[in-house]
Design an enzyme around this catalytic site. Structure first.
Site: not given
Length: 324
Positions: A145, A196
């Site tokens: 991610s 992230h």
């Protein structure tokens, strides 16, 4: 990225397979499909146990286990983690690979994967220093991610001005990555906020920083070395051809033409197209014809027409005949 979790059922895998079949394997570019397959394979048959694949300051920097930078983006905590990441990558990969090309997309994914892990380590180390809390350095994260957030920044950069729906809320593409970063952290506390964030920063380094230029320079350097490593492959080994390896053209033909001791056409075979070989053969033929009657230095272009009329002289004669 996620912190380490236990694996669940394989329902996520079934949904991922259903999504791929719905899109159609023939409609997925090869690099995107290969990365999807690699992540799925390593979920089913991991290269290392999850606790030995995740990346953290403690494991990577303190214990010098740098291979985790390679392993962590390709391993996932559970099948739902894999499903959401791969479905997101499917759409981003299809758009970006078609725009950038397969070779550059592979290069991009490799750089983004390594840099996202490095930026993650730097951010966690900074938090450890600022808060004096060693738990930040021990937080271990896995998953694709972080790379996805970098790709999201890149995708939004190539498609500005649109609107992205983040959990049902319309957000400008310019701020979609930041909105998604916050909302995912709120709704899914187990996700790695720093991982992230690292992906967003890497994406910004590419779109608004020096990363793209550095990658191009590195690619040009590797390509140039590859091109020059075997220069002989581009030319025939027939001896001195008088043909420059770059853009120098024919070197010294007008000086050496009267002194050939070998077959004239033998020196015009290396690295030449058929048209260039024909042109060279004509020049040599004219040289040989001129040598039989030549008593002085050759003209500047290396050949002598002797007593034969040139095409221009023939044209002038015809014009004069017509005028008369």
């Amino acid at each position: 990225m996620r912190r380490n979790r236990q694996r669940g059922s394989h329902l996520g895998l079934l949904l991922l397979a259903s999504q791929l079949l719905q899109v159609g394997l023939d409609n997925i570019p090869p690099v995107t499909l290969a990365v999807l397959g690699l992540n799925t394979y390593l979920y089913l048959f991991p290269a290392a146990p999850l606790m030995q694949a995740c990346v953290s300051v403690q494991q990577a920097y303190w214990f010098k286990d740098w291979r985790r930078l390679l392993l962590s983006p390709l391993h996932h905590a559970d099948d739902w983690h894999l499903y959401f990441n791969m479905v997101s990558f499917l759409w981003k990969g299809m758009r970006l690979e078609r725009r950038l090309g397969g070779a550059w997309f592979v290069y991009l994914l490799t750089v983004f994967s390594l840099l996202t892990g490095l930026v993650y380590l730097v951010l966690e180390a900074l938090l450890t220093e600022l808060t004096q809390d060693p738990s930040y350095s021990m937080t271990c994260a896995v998953g694709f991610s972080g790379v996805l957030f970098a790709l999201k920044v890149l995708n939004n950069h190539y498609h500005p001005g649109g609107v992205t729906y983040v959990m049902g809320l319309p957000v400008s593409n310019r701020y979609a990555s930041w909105a998604e970063l916050v909302l995912i952290h709120i709704t899914s506390p187990g996700t790695s906020f720093i991982g992230h964030l690292a992906g967003i920063l890497v994406g910004l380094l590419y779109t608004a920083g020096p990363l793209k230029a550095i990658m191009k320079k590195c690619a040009e350097f590797v390509t140039a070395n590859g091109y020059n490593s075997q220069p002989g492959a581009y030319y025939s080994s027939t001896g001195s051809s008088g043909y420059s390896g770059t853009h120098g053209g024919y070197s010294g033909n007008h000086q050496s033409a009267p002194h050939y001791t070998t077959a004239p056409t033998a020196s015009y075979t290396g690295g030449l197209t058929e048209e260039e070989q024909i042109e060279a053969a004509i020049r040599n033929s004219l040289n040989d014809r001129g040598q039989s009657n030549q008593t002085s230095a050759p003209p500047p272009y290396g050949f002598n027409l002797s007593e034969e009329a040139t095409a221009e002289e023939i044209r002038q004669r015809r014009l004069r005949r017509f005028d008369s």
